[in-house]
Design an enzyme around this catalytic site. Structure first.
Site, PDB file in Angstrom:
ATOM      1  N   ASP A  78       0.882  -1.221  -0.176  1.00 28.14           N
ATOM      2  CA  ASP A  78       0.207  -0.168  -0.061  1.00 28.14           C
ATOM      3  C   ASP A  78       0.712   1.250   0.270  1.00 28.14           C
ATOM      4  OD1 ASP A  78      -2.170   1.774   0.316  1.00 28.14           O
ATOM      5  OD2 ASP A  78      -2.608   1.129   2.431  1.00 28.14           O
ATOM      6  N   GLU A  87      -2.175   9.860  -0.785  1.00 24.48           N
ATOM      7  CA  GLU A  87      -3.543   8.942  -1.276  1.00 24.48           C
ATOM      8  C   GLU A  87      -4.363   8.635  -0.080  1.00 24.48           C
ATOM      9  OE1 GLU A  87      -6.018   5.277  -1.607  1.00 24.48           O
ATOM     10  OE2 GLU A  87      -4.242   5.727  -0.327  1.00 24.48           O
ATOM     11  N   GLU A  88      -3.438   8.663   1.066  1.00 21.89           N
ATOM     12  CA  GLU A  88      -4.296   8.131   2.472  1.00 21.89           C
ATOM     13  C   GLU A  88      -4.902   9.247   3.019  1.00 21.89           C
ATOM     14  OE1 GLU A  88      -4.254   4.986   2.910  1.00 21.89           O
ATOM     15  OE2 GLU A  88      -2.496   3.805   2.339  1.00 21.89           O
ATOM     16  N   ASP A 110      -2.908  -1.004  -6.858  1.00 21.03           N
ATOM     17  CA  ASP A 110      -3.061  -0.614  -5.404  1.00 21.03           C
ATOM     18  C   ASP A 110      -3.081  -2.082  -4.652  1.00 21.03           C
ATOM     19  OD1 ASP A 110      -2.846   0.525  -3.144  1.00 21.03           O
ATOM     20  OD2 ASP A 110      -4.613   1.735  -3.367  1.00 21.03           O
ATOM     21  N   HIS A 157      -3.866  -1.897   6.257  1.00 19.56           N
ATOM     22  CA  HIS A 157      -3.802  -0.801   7.227  1.00 19.56           C
ATOM     23  C   HIS A 157      -3.328  -1.384   8.458  1.00 19.56           C
ATOM     24  CE1 HIS A 157      -5.968   2.284   4.734  1.00 19.56           C
ATOM     25  NE2 HIS A 157      -4.961   1.961   4.201  1.00 19.56           N
TER      26      HIS A 157
HETATM   27 ZN   LIG Z   1      -4.072   2.419   2.263  1.00 18.26          ZN
END
Ligand SMILES: [Zn+2]
Ligand SMILES: *[C@@H]1O[C@H](CO)[C@@H](O)[C@H](O)[C@H]1NC(C)=O
Ligand SMILES: *[C@@H]1O[C@H](CO)[C@@H](O)[C@H](O)[C@H]1NC(C)=O
Length: 420
Positions: free
Chosen positions: A141, A190-191, A237, A348
Site C-alpha cells: 500500500d 492518497e491516504e 494498489d 492498514h
Molecule cells: Zn492505504
C-alpha cells in the site's frame, strides 16, 4: 439469411480492422525476454524496492528520501524519461501548517512528439504511506506497486528506443501509432490523515487531475488538455500478497482487463510465474526415475478471474473501490483499476511491511504489467534479452510477427476464404 450474412460480414471486417490497428500480441519469445525483477526486489538490498520500504508520510523527510530514490533511479536507469513534479499545498484535518503534496511524473514520448499530440498509457500508484499505525510501511500500500511500475519502465525502455528508431528510419512518424507514449504517475497523499472522507484522502490525485484538466494545449491539438492525453489510467494498489483475486470493475475498460487476463494465462503456461505452484523451481526432486510422470500438476491459480464477465448482461453493476482514479474518472478518463477483492489481510496494519510481501507474487505482477505495456506500445519485434547479441533485424521479426498474426487469425477462424 441475407441479413445474417451481412451482419457477419460487418463483424468480420470490424474484427480484422481492429486487430490490425489496435494491439499486437507479443510472441512467446518476447514474453520470455521480459526480465525478472530478481535482486532489485530484495526487501533489504534491492535497488528498486528496498528504498521505498520506509515511512513516507506526506511532508516528512521520509517522503523526500523516497523521492530522491525515484530521481536517482530515473537519472541512472532511465535518462530519456522526462521527470516533472506537480506540487500542491493543502490543509489536513490534523490542523497545523499546510502540507506540500508532491506528485512525481515520468514521461517517455516518441522523439518527434509535439505538445498535445501524444496519447499515453499511464501506470499509476501512490507512494505515500499512512500516518497510522505508527511506523506503518505500506508495503502492498503501495510500495510494491510503485516498484512494479518502475520495473516495467526499465524493462521496456530500450525496446521503445529500438521501435522509435525503426519507425524514424522508415519515415513512419505520422499517425496514431506514432503518437503513443508511456507515463508513470507516482502520487502523493492518497491516504487519509484521520478518517477517509472526500476531503481527507486523495490529496495528490485531486490536485493533479484538477491541474491537468485546466492545462489547455495549443489550439488544433489532438488532445485538448494534458488530462485528455491519458488514454488509459492503469492504477495498481494493494498488490504483493499471495493469490489476489482481481475483479474487473469497469465496463468501458473490460477489453483491457481481458488483454491482461490473456497475458496472465500465457505467462503461466510459459512457466514464467515464480509464484505458480507449477513453476519449474518447485518440481519435486525425485531420486527415483520411475516416480517421474506420476505427479500431477497442481491446479494453476488465476488472479484475473473475471475475464468472462459479460458487459452486455448487466454484470458491471457491482461497487467500486474509492482510490486515486476517482478525480480522473470524474473528468472522463478511462480507468483500469487493479486492486484485489478482498484486500490483503495485512491492510492498514503494522504487518503490511516488507517481510509480509510475497516477493514471487510481486515479481510476477511486475512482469504482467510489463507485458501489458509492451503490447500497448506494440513492441513485438523489439523485445530482446538485453546484453545478448543483437537479434535478427526488426524487418525479419516484423515478417515473423505478421506470420504469427496470420496463424492467430486462422486459428480464430476470422479469415475469409478470399484472403487465403
Ligand atoms: Zn492505504
Ligand atoms: C515541489 O516540491 C518539492 C519538494 O518540496 C521541491 O523540491 C520542488 O522544487 C517543488 N517543485 C515545484 C515545481 O514547485
Ligand atoms: C473516525 O472513525 C472512527 C471509526 O469509524 C470513529 O470512531 C471516530 O470518531 C472518527 N474520528 C473522527 C475524527 O471523525
Amino acid at each position: 439469411m441475407a441479413i445474417h450474412s451481412l451482419a457477419h460480414l460487418i463483424f468480420l471486417l470490424f474484427t480484422l480492422l481492429t486487430s490490425t490497428i489496435a494491439y499486437t500480441k507479443l510472441s512467446d519469445e518476447s514474453l520470455k525476454a521480459i526480465p525478472d525483477p530478481g535482486d532489485t526486489f530484495n526487501i533489504k538490498t534491492g535497488s528498486i524496492l528496498s528504498p521505498i520500504l520506509q515511512v513516507r508520510v506526506p511532508g516528512t523527510p521520509g517522503a523526500e528520501k523516497v523521492r530522491q530514490h525515484f530521481y536517482s533511479f530515473f537519472s541512472k536507469e532511465l535518462p530519456l524519461w522526462k521527470v516533472t513534479l506537480q506540487n500542491s499545498t493543502q490543509s489536513t484535518p490534523l490542523g497545523g501548517a499546510p502540507i506540500t503534496f508532491v506528485n512525481v511524473i515520468a514521461t517517455r514520448d516518441p522523439p518527434w512528439a509535439r505538445v498535445g499530440e501524444v496519447g499515453r498509457l499511464a501506470l499509476v500508484a501512490h507512494y505515500d504511506s499512512k500516518l497510522t499505525p505508527e511506523g506503518f510501511i505500506g508495503a502492498t500500500d503501495s510500495a510494491a506497486p510503485v516498484a512494479m511500475i518502475l520495473h516495467a519502465a526499465k524493462a521496456l525502455d530500450k525496446a521503445m528506443t529500438r521501435k522509435w528508431d525503426d519507425m524514424k528510419a522508415k519515415g513512419q512518424t505520422g499517425g496514431l501509432e506514432a503518437e503513443k507514449g508511456v507515463q508513470l504517475i507516482l502520487l502523493d497523499g492518497e491516504e487519509a490523515f484521520v478518517n477517509w472522507t472526500d476531503d481527507d484522502s486523495l490529496y495528490g490525485a485531486r490536485a493533479l487531475a484538477h491541474a491537468w484538466d485546466s492545462s489547455t494545449n495549443p489550439a488544433m491539438s489532438t488532445h485538448r488538455t494534458t488530462l485528455t492525453e491519458i488514454s488509459l489510467f492503469l492504477l495498481l494498489d494493494l498488490l504483493g500478497a499471495k493469490n489476489p483475486r482481481m475483479p474487473s470493475y469497469f465496463k468501458t475498460t473490460h477489453w483491457a482487463y481481458k488483454n491482461m487476463a490473456t497475458l496472465e494465462t500465457r505467462l503461466r503456461s510459459l512457466q514464467s510465474f515464480k509464484s505458480s505452484p507449477n513453476h519449474p523451481s518447485k518440481a519435486p526432486k525425485s531420486t527415483n526415475p520411475k516416480g517421474k510422470g506420476t505427479t500431477r500438476p497442481t491446479r494453476e491459480p488465476v488472479w484475473l478471474n473475471e475475464a468472462n464477465k459479460n458487459p452486455n448482461l448487466g454484470q458491471f453493476l457491482g461497487g467500486m473501490v474509492q482510490d486515486d482514479h476517482i478525480p480522473f474518472m470524474a473528468r472522463g478518463v478511462e480507468v483500469l483499476h487493479f486492486i484485489p477483492s478482498p484486500f490483503p489481510n495485512v491492510w492498514h496494519t503494522a504487518n503490511d511491511d516488507g517481510a509480509h510481501l510475497d516477493i514471487p507474487t510481486c515479481e510476477d505482477w511486475a512482469k504482467l504489467v510489463t507485458a501489458f505495456t509492451a503490447e500497448w506500445m506494440d513492441l513485438e519485434g523489439f523485445m530482446r534479452v538485453e546484453g545478448k547479441p543483437a537479434a535478427p533485424a526488426a524487418e525479419m521479426e516484423k515478417s515473423k510477427r505478421d506470420g504469427v498474426e496470420l496463424d492467430r487469425r486462422k486459428e480464430e477462424g476470422i479469415i475469409s476464404k478470399t484472403e487465403l
